[in-house]
Scaffold this motif. Structure first.
Motif, mmCIF file in Angstrom:
data_model
loop_
_atom_site.group_PDB
_atom_site.id
_atom_site.type_symbol
_atom_site.label_atom_id
_atom_site.label_comp_id
_atom_site.label_asym_id
_atom_site.label_seq_id
_atom_site.Cartn_x
_atom_site.Cartn_y
_atom_site.Cartn_z
ATOM 1 N N ARG A 180 -5.564 0.953 5.379
ATOM 2 C CA ARG A 180 -5.615 1.988 6.407
ATOM 3 C C ARG A 180 -6.194 1.408 7.687
ATOM 4 O O ARG A 180 -7.108 0.573 7.649
ATOM 5 N N GLY A 181 -5.651 1.888 8.820
ATOM 6 C CA GLY A 181 -6.147 1.415 10.097
ATOM 7 C C GLY A 181 -5.918 -0.076 10.253
ATOM 8 O O GLY A 181 -4.824 -0.590 10.032
ATOM 9 N N THR A 182 -6.985 -0.802 10.625
ATOM 10 C CA THR A 182 -6.884 -2.251 10.800
ATOM 11 C C THR A 182 -7.341 -3.017 9.571
ATOM 12 O O THR A 182 -7.325 -4.245 9.570
ATOM 13 N N VAL A 183 -7.779 -2.305 8.531
ATOM 14 C CA VAL A 183 -8.231 -2.959 7.299
ATOM 15 C C VAL A 183 -7.022 -3.110 6.383
ATOM 16 O O VAL A 183 -6.690 -2.218 5.607
ATOM 17 N N LEU A 184 -6.357 -4.249 6.492
ATOM 18 C CA LEU A 184 -5.125 -4.478 5.750
ATOM 19 C C LEU A 184 -5.272 -5.682 4.829
ATOM 20 O O LEU A 184 -6.033 -6.607 5.111
ATOM 21 N N SER A 197 2.309 5.770 11.315
ATOM 22 C CA SER A 197 1.723 4.604 11.964
ATOM 23 C C SER A 197 0.630 4.929 12.971
ATOM 24 O O SER A 197 -0.275 4.103 13.170
ATOM 25 N N HIS A 239 1.885 -5.469 3.677
ATOM 26 C CA HIS A 239 0.455 -5.209 3.566
ATOM 27 C C HIS A 239 0.215 -3.743 3.207
ATOM 28 O O HIS A 239 1.055 -2.883 3.466
ATOM 29 N N ILE A 277 -0.177 1.543 8.689
ATOM 30 C CA ILE A 277 0.746 0.718 9.462
ATOM 31 C C ILE A 277 1.678 -0.073 8.557
ATOM 32 O O ILE A 277 2.849 -0.279 8.872
ATOM 33 N N LEU A 298 3.750 -7.127 8.355
ATOM 34 C CA LEU A 298 2.909 -5.945 8.155
ATOM 35 C C LEU A 298 3.428 -5.069 7.023
ATOM 36 O O LEU A 298 2.645 -4.440 6.305
#
Length: 310
Positions: A60-64, A274, A57, A281, A54
């Motif tokens: 933002r959020g879950t869009v990585l 985070s 990467h 994240i 991670l």
């Protein structure tokens, strides 16, 4: 006339039974170890590997997506002024609080190890009790005590030491001081128990011999007690250093990192990155690995400097 002794060789059947017994013992050991090993791998090593992935990467959020360049988040650490400030804050706590705490714990343990002291169990329990209190609970109590209208200001004004209430948690110096006092209150007794346990293994006659030789209390402490407690002092120093570098609860619950992040710790900043508004994240994972590297380096230095075994 010489006597010839004949040693009976084990039969093939006996040898097979011995090998079979050893295999059963080995399998039994692995049967007990495997569940723990699987849990450690799943709950510890897999998250560590995933966290490192991670950290490579961005997004933002879950869009990585993969960073470009791949080490972007780690390079960003060197330009992040907030992260540098949290490092400074954390090392201030480390340099001030850890030595004071360990010295106090060592002195208290030495006093409470005296065979002539009365009510030793009561004193030991009273000093150890703070570390059994919930981190959140004691942080909230300290926040209430050091509030503008709290008991500390009332006591100081009652003694005529101050003319008006001090806003302890809204000033950089006093906010840091409150965190350090909270850490000392909670963790001194915890380290004292380690020293008390180590003192129980020392032959009491060494202290008596020092007194017979004319050594006073201070000389006995530095020349008899401390040298014999060196391994335990090293252990508590490493544990206290690691705990301080990962400090979170006091920063979060006592001061909320304020004012202007000047009391925020690295772990508090990691949590903010985070999990709070607009979470990043990937960068938070890079911060976590930076903390891990600092912990490992300081632990290695302490082991190198403090371990005097041949």
């Amino acid at each position: 006339m010489s006597t010839v002794r004949l040693t009976a060789k084990p039969s093939p059947a006996t040898g097979r039974r011995i090998v079979g017994l050893e295999k059963r013992h080995s399998l039994t050991g692995w049967a007990f170890l495997t569940p723990a090993a699987v849990l450690i791998a799943v709950m510890s090593f897999y998250p560590m590997i995933q966290s490192f992935i991670l950290s490579l990467h961005t997004g933002r959020g879950t869009v990585l997506h993969w960073a470009s360049p791949i080490w972007y988040n780690y390079a960003r650490l060197f330009q992040d002024q907030t992260f540098k400030l949290t490092i400074q804050n954390t090392f201030i706590y480390l340099v001030i609080q850890v030595p004071i705490m360990l010295i106090m714990a060592l002195i208290l343990a030495t006093i409470l190890n005296d065979k002539t002291l009365r009510f030793k169990g009561l004193w030991r329990t009273a000093i150890f009790l703070p570390c059994a209190v919930s981190l959140v609970s004691y942080s909230m109590v300290f926040r209430t005590l050091f509030a503008t209208n709290g008991a500390i200001n009332d006591a100081l004004m009652g003694l005529h030491l101050i003319d008006s209430p001090i806003n302890w948690l809204a000033q950089t110096g006093t906010a840091r001081m409150v965190i350090i006092l909270g850490l000392l209150w909670r963790w001194t007794g915890y380290n004292m128990v380690f020293y008390l346990a180590a003192l129980q293994t020392i032959d009491y006659s060494t202290f008596e011999a020092a007194r017979i030789d004319g050594a006073n209390t201070v000389q006995t402490f530095f020349h008899v007690t401390v040298p014999q407690l060196r391994p335990m002092i090293l252990l508590t120093a490493i544990m206290s250093t690691n705990g301080t570098l990962q400090l979170f609860d006091e920063s979060w619950n006592l001061t909320q990192g304020g004012p202007a992040n000047t009391s925020m710790t690295m772990s508090h900043y990691l949590y903010q990155l985070s999990f709070q508004s607009n979470p990043n994240i990937g960068y938070g994972s890079a911060v976590s690995y930076a903390i891990l590297i600092m912990v490992a380096i300081l632990a290695a230095i302490q082991m190198k400097v403090g371990d005097k075994r041949d």
